[in-house]
Design an enzyme around this catalytic site. Sequence first.
Site, PDB file in Angstrom:
ATOM      1  N   ASP A   1       0.861  -1.170   0.000  1.00  0.00           N
ATOM      2  CA  ASP A   1       0.000   0.000   0.000  1.00  0.00           C
ATOM      3  C   ASP A   1       0.906   1.232   0.000  1.00  0.00           C
ATOM      4  O   ASP A   1       2.089   1.156   0.334  1.00  0.00           O
ATOM      5  CB  ASP A   1      -0.937  -0.007   1.211  1.00  0.00           C
ATOM      6  CG  ASP A   1      -2.166   0.875   0.983  1.00  0.00           C
ATOM      7  OD1 ASP A   1      -2.127   1.723   0.071  1.00  0.00           O
ATOM      8  OD2 ASP A   1      -3.159   0.724   1.726  1.00  0.00           O
TER       9      ASP A   1
HETATM   10  C1  BGC Z   1      -5.104   3.118   0.115  1.00  0.00           C
HETATM   11  C2  BGC Z   1      -5.171   2.077  -0.968  1.00  0.00           C
HETATM   12  C3  BGC Z   1      -5.060   2.746  -2.315  1.00  0.00           C
HETATM   13  C4  BGC Z   1      -3.792   3.554  -2.377  1.00  0.00           C
HETATM   14  C5  BGC Z   1      -3.561   4.251  -3.699  1.00  0.00           C
HETATM   15  C6  BGC Z   1      -3.945   4.074  -0.056  1.00  0.00           C
HETATM   16  O1  BGC Z   1      -4.111   5.184   0.757  1.00  0.00           O
HETATM   17  O2  BGC Z   1      -5.050   2.501   1.372  1.00  0.00           O
HETATM   18  O3  BGC Z   1      -6.362   1.359  -0.866  1.00  0.00           O
HETATM   19  O4  BGC Z   1      -5.121   1.800  -3.333  1.00  0.00           O
HETATM   20  O5  BGC Z   1      -3.837   4.539  -1.369  1.00  0.00           O
HETATM   21  O6  BGC Z   1      -4.384   5.329  -3.858  1.00  0.00           O
END
Ligand code: BGC
Length: 739
Positions: A285
């Site tokens: 993530d």
């Molecule tokens: C989130 C993810 C997301 C990623 C990209 C993160 O803050 O937890 O679910 O895919 O950002 O935007």
Amino acid sequence: MKIRRHRALAAPLGALALCLATAPASAQTAPARPWMNAKLSPDVRTKAVLAQMTEEEKLTLVFGYFGTDFPPKTFKAPAEARPGSAGYVPAIPRLGIPAQWQTDAGVGVATQGGAERKRGRTALPSGLATAATWDPTLAYRSGAMIGSEAYASGFNVMLAGGVNLMRDPRNGRNFEYGGEDPLLAGTMVGAQIAGIQSNPVISTVKHYAINDQETDRDTGNSVIDPVAARSSDLLAFQFAIERGNPGSVMCSYNHVNGIYACENPWLLNEVLRKDWGFKGFVMSDWGATHSTVAAANAGLDQELGWPFDKEPFFGAPLKSAIGKGEVPRARLDAMAGAILHAMFENGLFEKPVTAAPMDLPKEILEFHAWVTRRGAEDGAVLLKNEGAVLPLTPSVRKIVVIGGHADKGVLAGGGSSLVYPVGGNAVPNTEPKTWPGPIMYYPNAPLDAIRREAPGADLRFVDGKDRAAAAAAARQADVAIVFATQWAGESFDVPLALADGQDALIEAVAGANPKTVVVLETGGPVLTPWSGKVAGLLEAWYPGTAGGEAIANLLFGKANPSGHLPASFPRSVAQLPKPAEPNAGDTTYAEGATVGYKWYDAKGDAPAFPFGYGLSYTSFAYSGLAAKPAGGTISVTFSVRNTGAVRGKDVAQVYVSGAGWEAPKRLGGFQKVNLAPGASTKVTLSVDPRLLATFDKASKSWKIAPGTYKVLLGHSSRDIVGTVSVKLAARTLPVGWRP
Ligand code: BGC
């Protein structure tokens, strides 16, 4: 040159100076490219291309950038990234390896909050609403639709597929997930992933694992018995992976039993890769990578979302760690290989995605509006219908619609998954305006759709800010429809109670008019202390960009409600396994696998509305329940008849009950059927044997104990209408068993 410019800007950490653009001298002569042959298996193709790759090229694949400028870190997105996108991994043109263009998320093609221009796209109802359809076919079609929008928007990776189990209804991201049961969540999310990947697009499944609250999500520690995790959170992932075969798994921010998820060898190397045989890649993530050697060796394949990590761990530090032998060279091959495998498997080489305009053709969006409306109609759950107040009939002359901005639009969840609609925010300028905001209302107003359904009616809207005025308007109406909302989003948890005096508003309106119908637009379960006083209650969740029409169609009977709860609605906070608000630091899940309805069942406690519950404008009856051992598990048959006067869809639920489990029963299977009045159909289900087993740590296997098991057939987890028993012999299933 673009890459140089990018590097220079991200340069404080010269570590990024991976030689992305400069190919080795041999690059001048293009090698024969057997890996471009789609007739070869992804394994063979991966091996072939890996054999040609330089170390720099492999390193290129394992490191990705945020796709949007991020001023707080003086970060400029690579010029090749799609504008306002979540992520980008550069191409390797020498070998014909395409770039990875990544977009969020589960309800459609999102645009990052910081982006100057937003793409107007179709938003499905929330993930939880899709789970509430209990219809994997619909989930697949919904996934196929958003996957096609992703591809048409220039993306070949979709960061969709959230399957974190609902352990706490206050988790701010519950709306992105599939509810509280591993079978339901895994089946529905897996189907959506398969739908997305029916396009030349890789889908993820996320956030792996036990990322079940947002409070302190970046560093919090989820403490859970590994055995309990196997039959709860991990089982949901396992089911989703088996059904959806996602190219990628996104590891989560939190620690799990003291180790960050993205460097957790138990989660990544052992459970995911070794036990489940996962062949795709693990991406971190955005900001969830915390080390180089530990993460790479634990099973993380790709660090994503630079500059959100403290260091570009899989940039120069990884190169140096490989040089020093701290990360085996073979490990880099495995990392790059896993990424390539997913790219081959999902057609990324054969059907290269191209840059796309910010706007999609109108005809496509019109068709997609139909897809999302269907999802919203099938996922909304009718929780109460006293005196058949619904569906509204033409005899209803005076209607008052109250609150929830129902004159403007329908609510969406916040954070990275937010899809911007064509037409923009119907209720702009509400705080917070920036991420995880804006608080978005899709411009599909229930009021407009209600007006279309009741052209001759005297229809009024009051905003609900003045309770007395709302009650006075309700008193004069034939029916009062109150819209109550709760905004939830990424990075925060939400209270269980509705805010801003909405409970009091509902009480006041219900006190003034017995024909009060409440429509909820919430991320997940909320407290409904007034439920005994209202005639109708419809949980519409976040219903997506056609949500207003879907709600009106349901209220007027153009669509027959068929959603069933994917999560229990508590009566009070005190009923939850952890009544205290989500806390920072250690969160101990002492309830283990006793999640959701299992918790209520184990405690002998009654929720406000149970898991699996949902009403219809028709009725269904079951007959002929029979169950027998078959193939080492249980096969169940029964018939469903539509005993009412209108066509409708039923969700028949089979629960199983065995000795020594975490709870009295588990969902063992389900089937949604669509029946004309008087029609009936025979259903046959097979129970996944792991749902009849317990995980045995010592032998690392699933064990079905010999003995008698109960098979229960019901309309919900609390409305069981038939029970039969089946005798099973002992059975051991290896940890890697799959159907
Ligand atoms: C989130 C993810 C997301 C990623 C990209 C993160 O803050 O937890 O679910 O895919 O950002 O935007």
